[in-house]
Enzyme design. Structure first.
Site, PDB file in Angstrom:
ATOM      1  N   TRP A 189      52.294   6.287  -3.262  1.00  7.35           N
ATOM      2  CA  TRP A 189      52.481   5.821  -1.888  1.00  7.35           C
ATOM      3  C   TRP A 189      53.398   4.597  -1.871  1.00  7.35           C
ATOM      4  O   TRP A 189      52.996   3.517  -2.306  1.00  7.35           O
ATOM      5  CB  TRP A 189      51.120   5.477  -1.253  1.00  7.35           C
ATOM      6  CG  TRP A 189      50.354   6.720  -0.909  1.00  7.35           C
ATOM      7  CD1 TRP A 189      50.511   7.481   0.212  1.00  7.35           C
ATOM      8  CD2 TRP A 189      49.349   7.371  -1.686  1.00  7.35           C
ATOM      9  NE1 TRP A 189      49.659   8.563   0.170  1.00  7.35           N
ATOM     10  CE2 TRP A 189      48.937   8.520  -0.982  1.00  7.35           C
ATOM     11  CE3 TRP A 189      48.756   7.110  -2.934  1.00  7.35           C
ATOM     12  CZ2 TRP A 189      47.956   9.389  -1.457  1.00  7.35           C
ATOM     13  CZ3 TRP A 189      47.782   7.966  -3.404  1.00  7.35           C
ATOM     14  CH2 TRP A 189      47.388   9.107  -2.668  1.00  7.35           C
ATOM     15  N   HIS A 192      48.674   6.182   4.873  1.00 14.12           N
ATOM     16  CA  HIS A 192      48.043   7.463   5.258  1.00 14.12           C
ATOM     17  C   HIS A 192      46.853   7.172   6.182  1.00 14.12           C
ATOM     18  O   HIS A 192      46.303   6.068   6.188  1.00 14.12           O
ATOM     19  CB  HIS A 192      47.610   8.280   4.035  1.00 14.12           C
ATOM     20  CG  HIS A 192      46.730   7.547   3.051  1.00 14.12           C
ATOM     21  ND1 HIS A 192      46.262   8.131   1.910  1.00 14.12           N
ATOM     22  CD2 HIS A 192      46.211   6.296   3.047  1.00 14.12           C
ATOM     23  CE1 HIS A 192      45.511   7.272   1.245  1.00 14.12           C
ATOM     24  NE2 HIS A 192      45.463   6.152   1.914  1.00 14.12           N
ATOM     25  N   ARG A 236      55.913   4.798   5.239  1.00 13.16           N
ATOM     26  CA  ARG A 236      56.191   4.779   3.794  1.00 13.16           C
ATOM     27  C   ARG A 236      57.607   4.293   3.534  1.00 13.16           C
ATOM     28  O   ARG A 236      58.533   4.628   4.274  1.00 13.16           O
ATOM     29  CB  ARG A 236      55.987   6.164   3.182  1.00 13.16           C
ATOM     30  CG  ARG A 236      54.514   6.517   3.199  1.00 13.16           C
ATOM     31  CD  ARG A 236      54.193   7.742   2.403  1.00 13.16           C
ATOM     32  NE  ARG A 236      52.844   8.182   2.770  1.00 13.16           N
ATOM     33  CZ  ARG A 236      52.284   9.294   2.376  1.00 13.16           C
ATOM     34  NH1 ARG A 236      52.951  10.106   1.576  1.00 13.16           N
ATOM     35  NH2 ARG A 236      51.068   9.620   2.748  1.00 13.16           N
ATOM     36  N   GLN A 269      50.327  11.396  10.928  1.00 11.00           N
ATOM     37  CA  GLN A 269      49.355  12.211  10.191  1.00 11.00           C
ATOM     38  C   GLN A 269      48.114  12.460  11.029  1.00 11.00           C
ATOM     39  O   GLN A 269      47.807  11.684  11.947  1.00 11.00           O
ATOM     40  CB  GLN A 269      48.917  11.490   8.898  1.00 11.00           C
ATOM     41  CG  GLN A 269      49.910  11.604   7.762  1.00 11.00           C
ATOM     42  CD  GLN A 269      49.321  11.164   6.427  1.00 11.00           C
ATOM     43  OE1 GLN A 269      48.358  10.403   6.370  1.00 11.00           O
ATOM     44  NE2 GLN A 269      49.924  11.624   5.347  1.00 11.00           N
ATOM     45  N   VAL A 289      39.446  12.889  -3.583  1.00  8.07           N
ATOM     46  CA  VAL A 289      38.799  14.204  -3.413  1.00  8.07           C
ATOM     47  C   VAL A 289      38.605  14.855  -4.789  1.00  8.07           C
ATOM     48  O   VAL A 289      39.349  14.590  -5.727  1.00  8.07           O
ATOM     49  CB  VAL A 289      39.636  15.151  -2.509  1.00  8.07           C
ATOM     50  CG1 VAL A 289      39.542  14.750  -1.053  1.00  8.07           C
ATOM     51  CG2 VAL A 289      41.076  15.242  -2.966  1.00  8.07           C
ATOM     52  N   ALA A 337      37.759  16.507   3.413  1.00  7.68           N
ATOM     53  CA  ALA A 337      38.717  15.717   4.198  1.00  7.68           C
ATOM     54  C   ALA A 337      40.085  16.332   4.016  1.00  7.68           C
ATOM     55  O   ALA A 337      40.338  17.048   3.043  1.00  7.68           O
ATOM     56  CB  ALA A 337      38.722  14.270   3.722  1.00  7.68           C
TER      57      ALA A 337
HETATM   58  C1  FA5 Z   1      48.094  11.913   1.834  1.00  8.79           C
HETATM   59  O1  FA5 Z   1      48.634  11.123   2.570  1.00  8.79           O
HETATM   60  C2  FA5 Z   1      46.629  12.018   1.758  1.00  8.79           C
HETATM   61  N1  FA5 Z   1      46.020  10.897   2.412  1.00  8.79           N
HETATM   62  C3  FA5 Z   1      46.167  13.338   2.379  1.00  8.79           C
HETATM   63  C4  FA5 Z   1      44.727  13.663   2.096  1.00  8.79           C
HETATM   64  C5  FA5 Z   1      43.751  13.296   2.997  1.00  8.79           C
HETATM   65  C6  FA5 Z   1      44.376  14.331   0.924  1.00  8.79           C
HETATM   66  C7  FA5 Z   1      42.410  13.576   2.741  1.00  8.79           C
HETATM   67  C8  FA5 Z   1      43.060  14.617   0.674  1.00  8.79           C
HETATM   68  C9  FA5 Z   1      42.092  14.258   1.593  1.00  8.79           C
HETATM   69  P1  FA5 Z   1      50.314  13.059   1.115  1.00  8.79           P
HETATM   70  O2  FA5 Z   1      51.024  11.849   0.671  1.00  8.79           O
HETATM   71  O3  FA5 Z   1      50.581  14.302   0.336  1.00  8.79           O
HETATM   72  O4  FA5 Z   1      48.746  12.828   1.134  1.00  8.79           O
HETATM   73  O5  FA5 Z   1      50.675  13.326   2.655  1.00  8.79           O
HETATM   74  C10 FA5 Z   1      49.987  14.301   3.383  1.00  8.79           C
HETATM   75  C11 FA5 Z   1      50.957  15.039   4.308  1.00  8.79           C
HETATM   76  O6  FA5 Z   1      51.670  14.118   5.102  1.00  8.79           O
HETATM   77  C12 FA5 Z   1      52.033  15.799   3.565  1.00  8.79           C
HETATM   78  O7  FA5 Z   1      51.572  17.077   3.173  1.00  8.79           O
HETATM   79  C13 FA5 Z   1      53.109  15.917   4.611  1.00  8.79           C
HETATM   80  O8  FA5 Z   1      52.774  16.931   5.542  1.00  8.79           O
HETATM   81  C14 FA5 Z   1      52.980  14.590   5.317  1.00  8.79           C
HETATM   82  N2  FA5 Z   1      53.948  13.606   4.772  1.00  8.79           N
HETATM   83  C15 FA5 Z   1      53.831  12.859   3.670  1.00  8.79           C
HETATM   84  N3  FA5 Z   1      54.906  12.066   3.500  1.00  8.79           N
HETATM   85  C16 FA5 Z   1      55.729  12.319   4.538  1.00  8.79           C
HETATM   86  C17 FA5 Z   1      56.997  11.810   4.951  1.00  8.79           C
HETATM   87  N4  FA5 Z   1      57.618  10.848   4.295  1.00  8.79           N
HETATM   88  N5  FA5 Z   1      57.538  12.289   6.084  1.00  8.79           N
HETATM   89  C18 FA5 Z   1      56.892  13.248   6.780  1.00  8.79           C
HETATM   90  N6  FA5 Z   1      55.703  13.762   6.460  1.00  8.79           N
HETATM   91  C19 FA5 Z   1      55.117  13.308   5.345  1.00  8.79           C
END
Ligand code: FA5
Length: 349
Positions: free
Chosen positions: A166, A180, A206, A220, A263, A317
């Site tokens: 992250w 997130h 981010r 999100q 998780v 989650a």
């Molecule tokens: C998370 O942010 C975790 N908090 C998700 C999670 C929650 C996992 C609860 C388990 C349990 P991740 O970094 O992969 O995970 O982001 C989740 C989703 O956010 C991605 O699949 C994508 O759909 C979206 N996302 C992530 N980064 C970006 C970005 N820079 N721009 C647009 N969408 C994004």
């Protein structure tokens, strides 16, 4: 040839005629400018009155007195008429102005251009409404939160290598622009008694380079579900139900294992974009599957930190990117179009 000498009566008659003429002319003026010309014409230095008075020197003393007095009366009368007419003209001009400004309530109103809700706001609302129908409460995140909530409470202690996943914006006093919506998990677990069904829609941030799939600021939707005997199958069923409702048809989703410290087991879900043309094949790196979320069974330590006994309860989650589901729904092939502020784009939805 001898010139006729002016006699008193003749001059008095001329003065009376002058007054009559002045009266008519002054009354017919239509502007302050015209009125002033009349004033000068009848009372100024080169006026007709002055011309008449030139004859006074040939009169007897009584005649001089009589004509002089009448000339003064005529002059005063003319000035009085000018003053009155000036008031009449002023009144007329005020009436004219207020008539021009008068509000005619029967006229059609001016059309004010209407804005419209941004596509992400519309889809946030739709998402909330679907989850509410499925029995979920809606809770909103803090956009700026603590290291504890964003990382530690979801099992990412200081120095944990998972922090590298992250790219984070920090404030000068060590707070975080949330990376997130999982930053709300601990508060949700602490403030609710099982069974817990909560969704957390919110903006996340981010520090990363943007491309067709990535923005630095995006949206999100977190989900937290805790009860006795909750299983992985419940999670898949819940998400499949939501996406079918959201897209208005059954869509292809694919689960693949993935790692998130909060998780166990964890995974990600992608949706089928293969039917959406070349640009979607490109952003899905040629696979036809676009990653939309991370999910899994909530780690026992996360439940514990939220004050919930993992020996009694289990839960799942997820966190999905709203843009990532809006894109295939509306065939938007680049996430950056969504936030560009291009009115032609915005007005399509
Ligand atoms: C998370 O942010 C975790 N908090 C998700 C999670 C929650 C996992 C609860 C388990 C349990 P991740 O970094 O992969 O995970 O982001 C989740 C989703 O956010 C991605 O699949 C994508 O759909 C979206 N996302 C992530 N980064 C970006 C970005 N820079 N721009 C647009 N969408 C994004």
């Amino acid at each position: 040839m001898a010139t006729a000498k002016p006699d008193t009566q003749k001059l008095l008659t001329e003065l009376d005629d002058l007054l009559l003429k002045a009266k008519a002319n002054i009354a017919s003026t239509d502007s302050e400018e015209e009125l002033d010309q009349e004033r000068v014409r009848y009372t100024g230095r080169k006026s007709e009155l002055t011309t008449i008075l030139r004859g006074i020197k040939d009169l007897s003393d009584d005649g001089k007195k009589e004509v002089g007095a009448r000339a003064n009366e005529v002059k005063e009368k003319v000035l009085e008429l000018v003053e009155k007419q000036s008031m009449v003209l002023r009144k007329k001009s005020v009436e004219r102005a207020s008539k021009e400004e008068e509000l005619d309530v029967t006229l059609p109103g001016n059309k004010i251009p209407q804005g419209r809700r941004h596509i992400i706001s519309q889809m946030q609302e739709r998402t909330e409404e679907i989850f509410q129908r499925m029995g979920f409460d809606v809770v909103y995140p803090y956009e700026i939160d603590t290291d504890f909530n964003n990382f530690q409470a979801v099992n990412i202690p200081e120095g944990h290598p998972a922090r590298d996943s992250w790219d984070t914006f920090w404030t000068e006093d060590g707070q975080i622009a949330i990376t997130h919506t999982s930053a709300m998990q601990n508060r949700v677990l602490r403030s609710h008694e099982p069974p817990i069904r909560v969704v957390v829609p919110g903006r996340t941030f981010r520090h990363e380079a943007t491309d067709a799939r990535h923005e630095h600021t995006f949206f999100q939707v977190e989900g937290v579900y805790v009860d006795k005997g909750v299983t992985f199958a419940d999670m898949l069923g819940t998400l499949q139900t939501f996406f079918s409702e959201f897209f208005g048809q059954k869509i292809g989703i694919k689960f693949s294992p993935d790692f998130f410290p909060f998780v166990e087991p964890g995974g990600m879900i992608s949706i089928d974009v293969s039917g959406l043309g070349d640009s979607f094949m490109e952003i899905s790196k040629g696979t036809g599957w676009l990653e939309i979320l991370g999910c899994g069974m909530i780690h026992p330590r996360v439940l514990e930190m939220g004050g919930i006994d993992p020996n009694v309860y289990s839960g799942f989650a997820w966190g999905f990117g709203l843009e990532r589901v809006v894109m295939p729904k509306f065939a938007i092939e680049d996430i950056r179009l969504i936030y560009k502020g291009d009115l032609d784009f915005v007005r399509q939805f």
